[in-house]
Design a protein around this motif. Structure first.
Motif, PDB file in Angstrom:
ATOM      1  N   LEU A  21       0.856  -1.182   0.000  1.00 51.74           N
ATOM      2  CA  LEU A  21       0.000   0.000   0.000  1.00 51.74           C
ATOM      3  C   LEU A  21       0.891   1.230   0.000  1.00 51.74           C
ATOM      4  CD1 LEU A  21      -2.530  -1.166   2.747  1.00 51.74           C
ATOM      5  CD2 LEU A  21      -2.619  -1.579   0.271  1.00 51.74           C
ATOM      6  N   ARG A  22       0.395   2.288  -0.649  1.00 50.42           N
ATOM      7  CA  ARG A  22       1.217   3.474  -0.834  1.00 50.42           C
ATOM      8  C   ARG A  22       0.566   4.721  -0.270  1.00 50.42           C
ATOM      9  NH1 ARG A  22       1.845   0.012  -5.017  1.00 50.42           N
ATOM     10  NH2 ARG A  22       3.990  -0.552  -5.543  1.00 50.42           N
ATOM     11  N   CYS A  23       1.415   5.658   0.140  1.00 46.18           N
ATOM     12  CA  CYS A  23       0.927   6.878   0.775  1.00 46.18           C
ATOM     13  C   CYS A  23       1.813   8.046   0.404  1.00 46.18           C
ATOM     14  CB  CYS A  23       0.914   6.693   2.286  1.00 46.18           C
ATOM     15  SG  CYS A  23       0.558   8.203   3.222  1.00 46.18           S
ATOM     16  N   SER A  24       1.180   9.149   0.019  1.00 51.63           N
ATOM     17  CA  SER A  24       1.894  10.405  -0.179  1.00 51.63           C
ATOM     18  C   SER A  24       1.423  11.377   0.891  1.00 51.63           C
ATOM     19  CB  SER A  24       1.611  10.983  -1.566  1.00 51.63           C
ATOM     20  OG  SER A  24       2.175  10.170  -2.563  1.00 51.63           O
ATOM     21  N   PRO A  25       2.327  11.901   1.703  1.00 50.57           N
ATOM     22  CA  PRO A  25       1.899  12.784   2.788  1.00 50.57           C
ATOM     23  C   PRO A  25       1.442  14.136   2.275  1.00 50.57           C
ATOM     24  CG  PRO A  25       4.287  12.728   2.670  1.00 50.57           C
ATOM     25  CD  PRO A  25       3.782  11.711   1.680  1.00 50.57           C
ATOM     26  N   LYS A  26       0.787  14.853   3.150  1.00 51.49           N
ATOM     27  CA  LYS A  26       0.391  16.226   2.844  1.00 51.49           C
ATOM     28  C   LYS A  26       1.656  17.033   2.568  1.00 51.49           C
ATOM     29  CE  LYS A  26      -2.076  20.078   5.055  1.00 51.49           C
ATOM     30  NZ  LYS A  26      -2.994  20.371   3.923  1.00 51.49           N
ATOM     31  N   SER A  27       1.538  17.983   1.637  1.00 48.63           N
ATOM     32  CA  SER A  27       2.679  18.805   1.272  1.00 48.63           C
ATOM     33  C   SER A  27       3.294  19.466   2.501  1.00 48.63           C
ATOM     34  CB  SER A  27       2.222  19.887   0.280  1.00 48.63           C
ATOM     35  OG  SER A  27       3.301  20.720  -0.066  1.00 48.63           O
ATOM     36  N   GLY A  28       4.616  19.343   2.631  1.00 44.75           N
ATOM     37  CA  GLY A  28       5.317  19.945   3.757  1.00 44.75           C
ATOM     38  C   GLY A  28       5.461  19.037   4.965  1.00 44.75           C
ATOM     39  N   HIS A  29       4.808  17.908   4.947  1.00 46.54           N
ATOM     40  CA  HIS A  29       4.905  16.970   6.072  1.00 46.54           C
ATOM     41  C   HIS A  29       6.056  15.996   5.871  1.00 46.54           C
ATOM     42  CE1 HIS A  29       0.513  17.401   7.671  1.00 46.54           C
ATOM     43  NE2 HIS A  29       1.192  18.535   7.673  1.00 46.54           N
ATOM     44  N   ASP A  30       6.704  15.610   6.982  1.00 46.83           N
ATOM     45  CA  ASP A  30       7.864  14.744   6.883  1.00 46.83           C
ATOM     46  C   ASP A  30       7.718  13.437   7.671  1.00 46.83           C
ATOM     47  OD1 ASP A  30       9.900  16.722   9.233  1.00 46.83           O
ATOM     48  OD2 ASP A  30       7.965  15.705   9.462  1.00 46.83           O
ATOM     49  N   TYR A  72       9.503  11.631   1.262  1.00 48.38           N
ATOM     50  CA  TYR A  72       8.631  11.448   2.427  1.00 48.38           C
ATOM     51  C   TYR A  72       7.455  10.508   2.173  1.00 48.38           C
ATOM     52  CZ  TYR A  72      11.209  15.621   3.800  1.00 48.38           C
ATOM     53  OH  TYR A  72      12.197  16.522   4.048  1.00 48.38           O
ATOM     54  N   SER A  73       7.235  10.089   0.932  1.00 54.38           N
ATOM     55  CA  SER A  73       6.175   9.130   0.700  1.00 54.38           C
ATOM     56  C   SER A  73       6.535   7.804   1.367  1.00 54.38           C
ATOM     57  CB  SER A  73       5.929   8.926  -0.791  1.00 54.38           C
ATOM     58  OG  SER A  73       7.047   8.312  -1.394  1.00 54.38           O
ATOM     59  N   SER A  74       5.537   6.936   1.489  1.00 56.42           N
ATOM     60  CA  SER A  74       5.761   5.716   2.273  1.00 56.42           C
ATOM     61  C   SER A  74       5.002   4.545   1.675  1.00 56.42           C
ATOM     62  CB  SER A  74       5.301   5.950   3.715  1.00 56.42           C
ATOM     63  OG  SER A  74       5.410   4.784   4.508  1.00 56.42           O
ATOM     64  N   GLU A  75       5.478   3.364   1.972  1.00 58.66           N
ATOM     65  CA  GLU A  75       4.801   2.122   1.619  1.00 58.66           C
ATOM     66  C   GLU A  75       4.609   1.266   2.859  1.00 58.66           C
ATOM     67  OE1 GLU A  75       6.417   1.340  -2.950  1.00 58.66           O
ATOM     68  OE2 GLU A  75       7.125   0.104  -1.298  1.00 58.66           O
ATOM     69  N   LEU A  76       3.493   0.553   2.864  1.00 58.38           N
ATOM     70  CA  LEU A  76       3.234  -0.468   3.868  1.00 58.38           C
ATOM     71  C   LEU A  76       3.167  -1.802   3.141  1.00 58.38           C
ATOM     72  CD1 LEU A  76       2.182  -1.674   6.579  1.00 58.38           C
ATOM     73  CD2 LEU A  76      -0.103  -0.954   5.875  1.00 58.38           C
ATOM     74  N   ASN A  77       3.944  -2.758   3.597  1.00 64.33           N
ATOM     75  CA  ASN A  77       3.954  -4.090   3.026  1.00 64.33           C
ATOM     76  C   ASN A  77       3.454  -5.095   4.068  1.00 64.33           C
ATOM     77  OD1 ASN A  77       5.493  -3.490   0.443  1.00 64.33           O
ATOM     78  ND2 ASN A  77       6.934  -2.767   1.978  1.00 64.33           N
ATOM     79  N   VAL A  78       2.601  -5.990   3.609  1.00 66.31           N
ATOM     80  CA  VAL A  78       2.147  -7.064   4.487  1.00 66.31           C
ATOM     81  C   VAL A  78       2.382  -8.379   3.749  1.00 66.31           C
ATOM     82  CG1 VAL A  78       0.284  -8.006   5.880  1.00 66.31           C
ATOM     83  CG2 VAL A  78       0.347  -5.544   5.384  1.00 66.31           C
ATOM     84  N   ASN A  79       3.143  -9.266   4.374  1.00 60.55           N
ATOM     85  CA  ASN A  79       3.451 -10.578   3.795  1.00 60.55           C
ATOM     86  C   ASN A  79       2.558 -11.654   4.389  1.00 60.55           C
ATOM     87  OD1 ASN A  79       5.633  -9.611   2.228  1.00 60.55           O
ATOM     88  ND2 ASN A  79       6.951  -9.644   4.037  1.00 60.55           N
ATOM     89  N   ALA A  80       2.457 -12.763   3.672  1.00 57.33           N
ATOM     90  CA  ALA A  80       1.720 -13.938   4.172  1.00 57.33           C
ATOM     91  C   ALA A  80       0.366 -13.543   4.742  1.00 57.33           C
ATOM     92  CB  ALA A  80       2.565 -14.650   5.221  1.00 57.33           C
ATOM     93  N   LEU A  81      -0.427 -12.935   3.909  1.00 54.51           N
ATOM     94  CA  LEU A  81      -1.708 -12.381   4.351  1.00 54.51           C
ATOM     95  C   LEU A  81      -2.596 -13.419   5.018  1.00 54.51           C
ATOM     96  CD1 LEU A  81      -2.492 -10.081   1.314  1.00 54.51           C
ATOM     97  CD2 LEU A  81      -2.186  -9.334   3.693  1.00 54.51           C
ATOM     98  N   LEU A  82      -3.239 -12.974   6.083  1.00 52.14           N
ATOM     99  CA  LEU A  82      -4.227 -13.767   6.806  1.00 52.14           C
ATOM    100  C   LEU A  82      -5.597 -13.140   6.625  1.00 52.14           C
ATOM    101  CD1 LEU A  82      -2.263 -14.143  10.173  1.00 52.14           C
ATOM    102  CD2 LEU A  82      -2.317 -15.758   8.264  1.00 52.14           C
TER     103      LEU A  82
END
Lengths: 114, 117
Positions: A21-30, A72-82
């Motif tokens: 999953l991907r996320c781009s923060p609000k402009s100016g946020h770190d 500053y963008s971010s990813e969340l990874n989840v493996n071996a989904l339940l």
């Protein structure tokens, strides 16, 4: 000024698969944090990224991992989904280190595991 | 450790009548407190926040909340409910002393507000 944006908005995965999953923060946020919200419950803190490092982690297994990029963008990874990973995943962003700074949330990514 | 208790899982009011959503907190320090609203299939929107300034905090859409340290409460109120207020409301606490790298929000379990015509 775009707020916090997340993608994808909805997705369906099979048990045992992996998801990003991907996320781009609000402009100016770190600072970016991730939360899991199961149906009918309040959001639960997964982890927080600042300066491209995981700074704090909630009570989630190692199957949950993340990354923050120089922009500053971010990813969340989840493996071996339940099946129990089915939830709304929320990204939140903020700026600076003051405890009173406002945290803004995206609209989330709905993950269904079948 | 910090925690939040929302005393009512469901609140039902008639349109035009006052709204009261109750929240009690527990924190080792003077906390930052927030109320967020979540409409169906939507993300979280900040209604208001308390960060050790005025104890009566005014937010968006006519909502306000009063920080009462002696009662460890942060109840959300609105004088007159509107149909569009129907949503899930979350009371949230964080430790203002924590640096940005350690700030995490602790959510209550939520209060579902129903507004009857």
């Amino acid at each position: 000024d775009a707020g916090v944006t997340q993608s994808p908005t909805h997705l369906i995965k099979t048990r045992g698969q992996q998801v990003t999953l991907r996320c781009s923060p609000k402009s100016g946020h770190d600072t970016v944090s991730w939360y899991q919200q199961a149906l009918g419950q309040g959001p639960q803190f997964i982890f927080q990224y600042y300066e491209e490092e995981e700074r704090q982690r909630g009570n989630f297994p190692d199957r949950f991992s993340g990354h923050q990029f120089p922009n500053y963008s971010s990813e969340l990874n989840v493996n071996a989904l339940l099946l129990g990973d089915s939830a709304l995943y929320l990204c939140a962003s903020s700026f600076g280190t003051s405890g009173g700074n406002t945290i803004y949330f995206g609209e989330g990514s709905w993950l269904t595991v079948v | 450790a910090q925690s939040v208790t929302q005393l009512d899982s469901h609140v039902s009011v008639s349109e035009g009548t006052p709204v009261l959503l109750r929240c009690n907190y527990s924190s080792s320090y003077s906390p930052s407190l927030f109320w967020y609203v979540q409409h169906p299939n939507k993300g979280l929107q900040l209604l208001l926040k308390y960060t050790s300034a005025a104890t009566l905090v005014k937010g968006i859409n006519g909502f306000e909340a009063e920080f009462k340290k002696s009662e460890t409460s942060f109840h959300l109120t609105k004088p007159s409910a509107h149909m569009s207020d129907a949503a899930e409301y979350f009371c949230v606490v964080s430790d203002p002393r924590a640096s940005g790298s350690a700030r995490q929000l602790t959510f209550g379990s939520g209060t579902q507000l129903t507004v009857l015509p």
